[in-house]
Design a protein around this motif. Structure first.
Motif, short mmCIF file in Angstrom:
data_model
loop_
_atom_site.label_atom_id
_atom_site.label_comp_id
_atom_site.label_asym_id
_atom_site.label_seq_id
_atom_site.Cartn_x
_atom_site.Cartn_y
_atom_site.Cartn_z
N TRP A 165 0.81 -1.21 0.00
CA TRP A 165 0.00 0.00 0.00
C TRP A 165 0.85 1.27 0.00
O TRP A 165 0.40 2.31 -0.48
N LEU A 168 1.83 2.86 -3.51
CA LEU A 168 0.89 3.78 -4.15
C LEU A 168 1.22 5.23 -3.81
O LEU A 168 1.18 6.11 -4.67
N ALA A 169 1.56 5.49 -2.54
CA ALA A 169 1.97 6.84 -2.16
C ALA A 169 3.33 7.18 -2.76
O ALA A 169 3.59 8.34 -3.13
N LEU A 181 -2.75 9.02 -0.03
CA LEU A 181 -2.34 7.62 -0.12
C LEU A 181 -1.41 7.23 1.02
O LEU A 181 -1.37 6.06 1.42
#
Length: 359
Positions: A165, A168-169, A181
């Protein structure tokens, strides 16, 4: 079809920027990376040397949070899937694949692949190297359960949630998207780590080391950006070559364009191939094939030069060889106008005789 219209409209959209604001290994990032390394080493040393962290692990394990709040068990069983490598990798790869197609670049997918490769190499090696047993398989109360054949230190779910995850940022192209994000990645990472402790599948120290391991991978990604850029350029060049190479294969086959075929030549064969004439006796291809000096007939017939006769001198009408009536369908002396007298070609040319009504 409706899908064809959708894809056609998407192809008409302008290309979006792909390499804008690529993260660099700045001084601030280096400081954060060094701090994460120190935290990683401190957690490992605390498990081996100090008993304070191990005592905390056993206190939380004996408290059994899944029995204290049983109503959350069913929900958290589904939520912990957000840390499993298979489902999360598929979801994130699908989104990054869409971005790669829109931006006309493979950098998002390549960055995800590098991050997952680093995750498997670092976390996996430490897991199997230390061999710690989980809370459900612990044998001695108060023991660190190291080198016992386990594979739970650090927590793979937690590290995977941070990397999957967090990428994504890392790949966000605007500051607002990066902030949003980052919050989403932090919620999933913290939530998955706490859920594994609630379910009793990991020690607290496992989760702490998993957070540090995932953060180290995200902070180290800028060092791999040159390799990612090189791989992106190389793969796109290979794709362009494959697209340009779509067409006739360089092999003699029926129905292939002549311009794409090249006649192979053997050693000792002449550089220029002789043209094909109409007569069988003067055919150089047949003569060369029969004598074994001109290569195979199939290889010669593939050269486009054999299909065109070379320029020949234009003979006048009187120098041409007459054609017998049996070998031609054209009536004899058809080269004269129909109003002229039918004088044989062998007769001397002279003034036309006057008619009887001429006076």
């Amino acid at each position: 079809m409706r899908t064809d219209r959708i894809f056609a409209r998407l192809e008409q959209e302008p290309e979006r920027p792909s390499n804008r604001d690529v993260p660099r290994m700045s001084r601030h990032r280096i400081v954060l990376f060094g701090s994460a390394v120190l935290f990683y080493v401190a957690i490992v040393a605390a498990v081996f040397v100090s008993q304070h962290l191990v005592r905390l692990d056993w206190q939380v394990m004996l408290f059994r949070p899944y029995k204290q709040w049983p109503d959350l068990h069913a929900l958290l069983d589904y939520f912990v899937v957000m840390g499993q490598r298979g489902p999360t990798a598929v979801l994130v790869a699908a989104w990054l694949g869409w971005r790669s197609w829109r931006q006309r670049t493979l950098r998002p997918l390549l960055a995800l692949g590098v991050a997952l490769l680093l995750l498997n190499a670092t976390v996996g090696s430490v897991k199997y190297g230390l061999g710690r047993l989980g809370p459900h398989y612990a044998t001695t109360v108060g023991s660190a359960e190291m080198f016992s054949g386990g594979d739970i230190f650090p927590s793979g779910h937690t590290a995977n949630a941070v990397v999957t995850w967090g990428i994504l940022a890392y790949l966000a192209t605007t500051p607002i998207a990066r902030r949003v994000l980052s919050v989403v990645a932090a919620v999933f990472a913290l939530g998955v780590g706490a859920t594994t402790v609630y379910l009793g599948t990991h020690w607290v120290s496992d989760v702490l080391l998993g957070w540090a391991a995932g953060l180290l991978i995200l902070l180290a990604l800028p060092w791999f950006e040159p390799a990612i850029a090189w791989a992106n350029t190389w793969l796109l060049a290979v794709r362009d070559r494959l697209r340009e190479g779509r067409g006739p294969v360089l092999a003699p086959a029926y129905g292939m364009p002549r311009t794409a075929l090249v006649a192979p030549q053997r050693e000792g064969a002449p550089d220029a191939l002789e043209p094909v004439s109409a007569g069988p006796a003067s055919d150089p291809v047949a003569a060369g094939t029969a004598s074994g000096r001109g290569g195979s007939t199939a290889a010669r017939n593939t050269d486009p030069r054999l299909h065109h006769s070379p320029p020949r001198p234009h003979n006048s009408r009187s120098e041409r060889t007459p054609v017998t009536p049996t070998g031609s369908r054209r009536p004899p002396h058809s080269d004269r106008t129909p109003h002229a007298d039918r004088t044989p070609r062998t007769a001397p040319l002279g003034p036309a005789p006057r008619g009887r009504s001429g006076g």
